[in-house]
Design a protein around this motif. Structure first.
Motif, PDB file in Angstrom:
ATOM      1  N   SER A  81      -8.499 -94.734 -43.819  1.00 54.83           N
ATOM      2  CA  SER A  81      -8.826 -95.706 -42.766  1.00 54.83           C
ATOM      3  C   SER A  81      -8.070 -95.425 -41.477  1.00 54.83           C
ATOM      4  CB  SER A  81      -8.529 -97.127 -43.256  1.00 54.83           C
ATOM      5  OG  SER A  81      -7.150 -97.269 -43.550  1.00 54.83           O
ATOM      6  N   ASP A  82      -7.549 -94.199 -41.308  1.00 57.99           N
ATOM      7  CA  ASP A  82      -6.890 -93.860 -40.052  1.00 57.99           C
ATOM      8  C   ASP A  82      -7.891 -94.079 -38.922  1.00 57.99           C
ATOM      9  OD1 ASP A  82      -4.904 -92.943 -38.318  1.00 57.99           O
ATOM     10  OD2 ASP A  82      -5.485 -90.845 -38.558  1.00 57.99           O
ATOM     11  N   VAL A 129      -7.753 -85.897 -32.597  1.00 57.43           N
ATOM     12  CA  VAL A 129      -6.884 -85.785 -33.763  1.00 57.43           C
ATOM     13  C   VAL A 129      -7.775 -85.368 -34.918  1.00 57.43           C
ATOM     14  CG1 VAL A 129      -5.574 -87.081 -35.483  1.00 57.43           C
ATOM     15  CG2 VAL A 129      -5.079 -87.383 -33.064  1.00 57.43           C
ATOM     16  N   GLN A 130      -7.438 -84.245 -35.515  1.00 58.85           N
ATOM     17  CA  GLN A 130      -8.135 -83.732 -36.685  1.00 58.85           C
ATOM     18  C   GLN A 130      -7.084 -83.606 -37.778  1.00 58.85           C
ATOM     19  OE1 GLN A 130     -11.478 -82.777 -36.963  1.00 58.85           O
ATOM     20  NE2 GLN A 130     -11.103 -82.312 -39.098  1.00 58.85           N
ATOM     21  N   ALA A 157      -1.850 -88.702 -36.730  1.00 60.76           N
ATOM     22  CA  ALA A 157      -2.665 -89.859 -37.070  1.00 60.76           C
ATOM     23  C   ALA A 157      -3.409 -90.305 -35.819  1.00 60.76           C
ATOM     24  CB  ALA A 157      -1.804 -91.000 -37.603  1.00 60.76           C
ATOM     25  N   VAL A 158      -4.685 -90.590 -35.993  1.00 60.05           N
ATOM     26  CA  VAL A 158      -5.481 -91.021 -34.846  1.00 60.05           C
ATOM     27  C   VAL A 158      -5.061 -92.409 -34.372  1.00 60.05           C
ATOM     28  CG1 VAL A 158      -7.450 -92.020 -36.083  1.00 60.05           C
ATOM     29  CG2 VAL A 158      -7.805 -90.932 -33.877  1.00 60.05           C
ATOM     30  N   TRP A 205       2.059 -82.996 -36.116  1.00 57.08           N
ATOM     31  CA  TRP A 205       2.626 -83.632 -34.929  1.00 57.08           C
ATOM     32  C   TRP A 205       1.711 -84.763 -34.484  1.00 57.08           C
ATOM     33  CZ3 TRP A 205       7.130 -82.022 -32.366  1.00 57.08           C
ATOM     34  CH2 TRP A 205       7.695 -80.840 -32.851  1.00 57.08           C
ATOM     35  N   HIS A 206       2.269 -85.957 -34.267  1.00 61.69           N
ATOM     36  CA  HIS A 206       1.504 -87.026 -33.644  1.00 61.69           C
ATOM     37  C   HIS A 206       1.314 -86.669 -32.174  1.00 61.69           C
ATOM     38  CE1 HIS A 206       1.646 -89.656 -37.057  1.00 61.69           C
ATOM     39  NE2 HIS A 206       2.961 -89.817 -37.015  1.00 61.69           N
ATOM     40  N   MET A 207       0.185 -87.068 -31.605  1.00 54.20           N
ATOM     41  CA  MET A 207      -0.096 -86.831 -30.191  1.00 54.20           C
ATOM     42  C   MET A 207      -0.313 -88.173 -29.512  1.00 54.20           C
ATOM     43  SD  MET A 207      -2.991 -84.377 -28.417  1.00 54.20           S
ATOM     44  CE  MET A 207      -4.435 -85.238 -29.045  1.00 54.20           C
TER      45      MET A 207
END
Length: 187
Positions: A113-114, A13-14, A87-88, A57-59
Motif C-alpha cells: 500500500s505504499d 519511485v520504483q 518509498a513513494v 534511498w528515499h527521494m
C-alpha cells in the motif's frame, strides 16, 4: 507518450534494488523523448526531465532556497516505510508540501500500500491522483489501496494514463501556463 516539450518535471519511485535503478534510468532514457536520469543529491528539478529514485534511498523534493532557483532533490537513507526504501509515500509528502495543488500523482501496479498515505496528503493539499486499473495491473495492491480509499480522481487502464496526464497538463493554454508559472513560483 510524453512530448519533448512536456512542461513539468517527473519524479518516479520504483521499488528496485540499488544496483538496478541506474540501469533502469538508462534503459528508459534510450526509449523516451524526455531525458531520464537516476536522481542525485541536489539535482535541480527541471521541466521535461524524468528523475528515478535511487534504489535504497528515499527521494524528497525540497523547496527552492532562494527565489528564482529551482526546487531540488534530496536523497536519504531514513527508515524503511511500507517495508520500502525508496518509498513513494516519502516522495508524495514532499511534493505536496512544495507544490500543493499543482501535484499530479500517478500510482501504477505494485505490491502493498505504499502511496496510500502520500496520496491522502496530496489530496489534502488540493492535488490530483490517478491510478492504474485492476484489469491492466499485474498486482493491484498499491493502486487498489488508493482507489479503495476513495483518493483517486480517476482509475484508468495503463494505456489511458499518458493521454489523461497530457490532457490534464495541457487542458487549455491557460492551464498549461498556470502549471509553468506554479513551477516557477516554487522554484
Amino acid at each position: 507518450a510524453f512530448p519533448e516539450n512536456f512542461p513539468l518535471p517527473v519524479v518516479i519511485v520504483q521499488h528496485m534494488p540499488e544496483q538496478f535503478t541506474g540501469l533502469f534510468a538508462e534503459w528508459l532514457n534510450a526509449r523516451c523523448r524526455l531525458r531520464v536520469r537516476e536522481a542525485a543529491e541536489g539535482d535541480p528539478l527541471c521541466a521535461g526531465i524524468i528523475y528515478i529514485a535511487r534504489g535504497n534511498w528515499h527521494m524528497e523534493v525540497l523547496a527552492a532556497s532562494h527565489a528564482g532557483m529551482p526546487a531540488t532533490l534530496h536523497l536519504n537513507q531514513g527508515q524503511l516505510e511500507n517495508h520500502c526504501r525508496p518509498a513513494v509515500d516519502v516522495l508524495f509528502r514532499s511534493v505536496a508540501r512544495v507544490y500543493g495543488s499543482g501535484v499530479l500523482a500517478v500510482v501504477l501496479t505494485g505490491m502493498g500500500s505504499d502511496g496510500l498515505m502520500g496520496c491522502r496528503t496530496i489530496r489534502e493539499h488540493g492535488g490530483s491522483v490517478l491510478v492504474q486499473d485492476q484489469a491492466s495491473s499485474t498486482i493491484w495492491g498499491m493502486p487498489g489501496a488508493v482507489a479503495n480509499a476513495g483518493l483517486a480522481h480517476n482509475v484508468l487502464p495503463l494505456n489511458d494514463l499518458a493521454p489523461e496526464i497530457l490532457r490534464i497538463v495541457s487542458r487549455t493554454p491557460a492551464v498549461a501556463e498556470q502549471a509553468r508559472e506554479l513551477l516557477k513560483s516554487v522554484v
